[in-house]
Design a protein around this motif. Structure first.
Motif, PDB file in Angstrom:
ATOM      1  N   ARG A  45     -24.457   3.552  -7.556  1.00 32.73           N
ATOM      2  CA  ARG A  45     -23.434   4.568  -7.803  1.00 32.73           C
ATOM      3  C   ARG A  45     -22.920   4.494  -9.238  1.00 32.73           C
ATOM      4  O   ARG A  45     -22.721   5.515  -9.893  1.00 32.73           O
ATOM      5  N   TYR A  46     -22.707   3.254  -9.725  1.00 32.48           N
ATOM      6  CA  TYR A  46     -22.276   3.122 -11.130  1.00 32.48           C
ATOM      7  C   TYR A  46     -23.369   3.615 -12.073  1.00 32.48           C
ATOM      8  O   TYR A  46     -23.099   4.312 -13.041  1.00 32.48           O
ATOM      9  N   HIS A 265     -12.927   7.938 -12.631  1.00 33.25           N
ATOM     10  CA  HIS A 265     -13.666   6.757 -12.196  1.00 33.25           C
ATOM     11  C   HIS A 265     -14.591   7.097 -11.050  1.00 33.25           C
ATOM     12  O   HIS A 265     -14.799   8.266 -10.744  1.00 33.25           O
ATOM     13  N   GLU A 267     -14.711   7.279  -7.877  1.00 28.42           N
ATOM     14  CA  GLU A 267     -14.379   8.201  -6.780  1.00 28.42           C
ATOM     15  C   GLU A 267     -14.438   9.657  -7.224  1.00 28.42           C
ATOM     16  O   GLU A 267     -14.657  10.543  -6.418  1.00 28.42           O
TER      17      GLU A 267
HETATM   18  C1  HT9 Z   1      -5.837   3.685  -2.274  1.00 29.67           C
HETATM   19  C2  HT9 Z   1      -6.943   3.296  -3.215  1.00 29.67           C
HETATM   20  C3  HT9 Z   1      -7.115   3.728  -4.512  1.00 29.67           C
HETATM   21  C4  HT9 Z   1      -6.228   4.719  -5.268  1.00 29.67           C
HETATM   22  C5  HT9 Z   1      -4.975   4.075  -5.786  1.00 29.67           C
HETATM   23  C6  HT9 Z   1      -5.248   3.120  -6.913  1.00 29.67           C
HETATM   24  O1  HT9 Z   1      -5.891   3.506  -7.911  1.00 29.67           O
HETATM   25  O2  HT9 Z   1      -4.796   1.999  -6.770  1.00 29.67           O
HETATM   26  C7  HT9 Z   1      -8.299   3.098  -5.026  1.00 29.67           C
HETATM   27  C8  HT9 Z   1      -8.796   3.235  -6.331  1.00 29.67           C
HETATM   28  C9  HT9 Z   1      -9.981   2.664  -6.832  1.00 29.67           C
HETATM   29  N1  HT9 Z   1     -10.945   2.005  -6.113  1.00 29.67           N
HETATM   30  C10 HT9 Z   1     -11.957   1.633  -6.974  1.00 29.67           C
HETATM   31  C11 HT9 Z   1     -13.147   0.957  -6.595  1.00 29.67           C
HETATM   32  C12 HT9 Z   1     -13.464   0.441  -5.332  1.00 29.67           C
HETATM   33  N2  HT9 Z   1     -12.627   0.427  -4.226  1.00 29.67           N
HETATM   34  C13 HT9 Z   1     -13.259  -0.181  -3.158  1.00 29.67           C
HETATM   35  C14 HT9 Z   1     -12.717  -0.390  -1.894  1.00 29.67           C
HETATM   36  C15 HT9 Z   1     -11.450   0.024  -1.437  1.00 29.67           C
HETATM   37  N3  HT9 Z   1     -10.548   0.838  -2.105  1.00 29.67           N
HETATM   38  C16 HT9 Z   1      -9.404   0.999  -1.347  1.00 29.67           C
HETATM   39  C17 HT9 Z   1      -8.264   1.762  -1.674  1.00 29.67           C
HETATM   40  C18 HT9 Z   1      -8.039   2.411  -2.911  1.00 29.67           C
HETATM   41  N4  HT9 Z   1      -8.847   2.322  -4.037  1.00 29.67           N
HETATM   42  C19 HT9 Z   1      -9.574   0.243  -0.160  1.00 29.67           C
HETATM   43  C20 HT9 Z   1      -8.546   0.129   0.930  1.00 29.67           C
HETATM   44  C21 HT9 Z   1     -10.836  -0.349  -0.214  1.00 29.67           C
HETATM   45  C22 HT9 Z   1     -11.450  -1.268   0.817  1.00 29.67           C
HETATM   46  C23 HT9 Z   1     -11.374  -2.693   0.346  1.00 29.67           C
HETATM   47  C24 HT9 Z   1      -9.947  -3.107  -0.011  1.00 29.67           C
HETATM   48  O3  HT9 Z   1      -9.128  -3.234   0.912  1.00 29.67           O
HETATM   49  O4  HT9 Z   1      -9.657  -3.249  -1.208  1.00 29.67           O
HETATM   50  C25 HT9 Z   1     -14.550  -0.607  -3.600  1.00 29.67           C
HETATM   51  C26 HT9 Z   1     -15.563  -1.344  -2.748  1.00 29.67           C
HETATM   52  C27 HT9 Z   1     -16.745  -0.541  -2.383  1.00 29.67           C
HETATM   53  C28 HT9 Z   1     -16.402   0.768  -1.723  1.00 29.67           C
HETATM   54  O5  HT9 Z   1     -15.791   0.782  -0.653  1.00 29.67           O
HETATM   55  O6  HT9 Z   1     -16.747   1.785  -2.335  1.00 29.67           O
HETATM   56  C29 HT9 Z   1     -14.672  -0.214  -4.952  1.00 29.67           C
HETATM   57  C30 HT9 Z   1     -15.857  -0.412  -5.875  1.00 29.67           C
HETATM   58  C31 HT9 Z   1     -11.614   2.055  -8.306  1.00 29.67           C
HETATM   59  C32 HT9 Z   1     -12.413   1.807  -9.571  1.00 29.67           C
HETATM   60  C33 HT9 Z   1     -13.649   2.599  -9.575  1.00 29.67           C
HETATM   61  C34 HT9 Z   1     -14.323   2.532 -10.910  1.00 29.67           C
HETATM   62  O7  HT9 Z   1     -14.799   1.488 -11.327  1.00 29.67           O
HETATM   63  O8  HT9 Z   1     -14.374   3.580 -11.558  1.00 29.67           O
HETATM   64  C35 HT9 Z   1     -10.391   2.716  -8.213  1.00 29.67           C
HETATM   65  C36 HT9 Z   1      -9.607   3.358  -9.319  1.00 29.67           C
END
Ligand code: HT9
Ligand code: FE2
Length: 313
Positions: A45-46, A265, A267
């Motif tokens: 994906r990246y 990013h 998403e």
């Molecule tokens: C609410 C929320 C925001 C928005 C609010 C905020 O910005 O805070 C956010 C933002 C982001 N999430 C990001 C990336 C990822 N989030 C993952 C996994 C998870 N996200 C969660 C929640 C959120 N995530 C949760 C509950 C999980 C499950 C694991 C855990 O409980 O943590 C995984 C694991 C694989 C996958 O599931 O895809 C990845 C790679 C990146 C950076 C991407 C980049 O590099 O551009 C960003 C900005």
């Protein structure tokens, strides 16, 4: 000498390069290494969005620098000097590193804000908890902006972007009022609802305010980017929503406004621009997305004003 105020600017964090994906993913998984298959899936994906080069970190760096400048030109802060520190949830500099750096730099008074407008115990709440714990340990006074989802400048910044894209639909011959606007945000496990989490309500409030300001006729809210775990996540997911709109309402033009995200990013660049777009294309729907806020001046002012208001200047 001006009184120095530290501002901890927190966000989720992103890997610094392709090699950094494994340790980043391991941190997200609380120290458990991903399987080879999971790692490949994330790496792909990246790869698809950046082709090996990571613009995402620079983006955050720029937001933090711009916020510092915005804070320091505000007339209300003439007697103060703001210094912004980065604190990331899953990458260095971690939230704790940011707090520690402030203490090392002699900061006595600090404030924190997250680069995500809506409060959830699972997002902003967890960032704040970690920062507060480290600050307590080091004896630093810190307080936090917990959400700014209705800040007029945030609403204006999003509404401007919605209007700009609706204009483009119009220029391409579509009827502006028939474009379905889909506001979206990162899904979370359904269990947040049972603990009275304000996340969903705040997202709906933002969506409604943006729709009103941009004069949007038809809009709805949908989730995106749910995790792939056994427990139920909040829905409907955007991919299902697109199918329903196509089948049941014959909607042809869709504008996605991911108001839960402030920057480009994964998403946005993958889940929307690649995945959702390809599903829409299969159904002959036209799907566009509003530009991300990134370092937009209005967004920076919304952040800056939220901090200055919290200080009580
Ligand atoms: C609410 C929320 C925001 C928005 C609010 C905020 O910005 O805070 C956010 C933002 C982001 N999430 C990001 C990336 C990822 N989030 C993952 C996994 C998870 N996200 C969660 C929640 C959120 N995530 C949760 C509950 C999980 C499950 C694991 C855990 O409980 O943590 C995984 C694991 C694989 C996958 O599931 O895809 C990845 C790679 C990146 C950076 C991407 C980049 O590099 O551009 C960003 C900005
Ligand atoms: Fe995430």
């Amino acid at each position: 000498m001006k009184n120095k105020i530290g501002v901890l600017v927190m966000s989720y964090g992103t890997p610094e390069n392709m090699e950094g994906i494994e340790s980043y993913y391991t941190h997200i998984r609380r120290g458990n290494k991903p399987t080879e298959e999971q790692l490949k899936e994330l790496t792909d994906r990246y790869e698809a969005i950046v082709g090996g080069v990571f613009p995402l970190r620079e983006n955050t760096d720029r937001q933090v620098r711009t916020l510092q400048d915005t804070l320091n030109v505000d007339p209300r802060s003439a007697d103060l000097e703001f210094v912004c520190y980065q604190g990331l949830k899953h990458a260095a500099p971690y939230i704790e590193d940011g707090v520690e750096q402030m203490v090392q730099d002699g900061i006595k008074e600090a404030f924190g804000i997250v680069l995500a407008p809506h409060y959830s115990t699972m997002s902003v709440g967890s960032y704040v908890k970690r920062a507060q714990a480290k600050a307590d340990e080091l004896g630093l006074q810190i307080s936090f902006v917990e959400s700014y989802h209705m800040h007029p400048k945030l609403i204006e910044a999003f509404a401007d972007r919605v209007s700009a894209k609706l204009n483009q639909f119009e220029e391409a011959g579509a009827d502006r009022d028939s474009v379905r606007v889909l506001f979206s945000a990162h899904s979370l496990p359904e269990r947040i609802l049972s603990v009275g989490d304000p996340y969903q309500e705040q997202l709906l409030e933002t969506s409604k305010a943006v729709a009103e300001r941009a004069g949007v006729k038809k809009w709805q809210f949908t989730w995106q980017s749910a995790g792939r775990t056994a427990e139920p996540w909040l829905g409907p997911d955007i991919l299902d929503t697109l199918q329903t709109l196509n089948k049941e309402e014959q909607v042809e033009d869709v504008l996605v406004a991911p108001v839960g995200f402030v920057s480009d990013h994964l998403e946005v660049l993958y889940d929307l621009d690649i995945e959702a777009k390809s599903i829409a294309k299969e159904m002959d729907m036209r799907l566009e997305r509003i530009d991300s806020l990134n370092s937009d001046p209005l967004y920076m002012e919304a952040l800056s004003d939220s901090v200055i208001t919290l200080i009580g200047l």
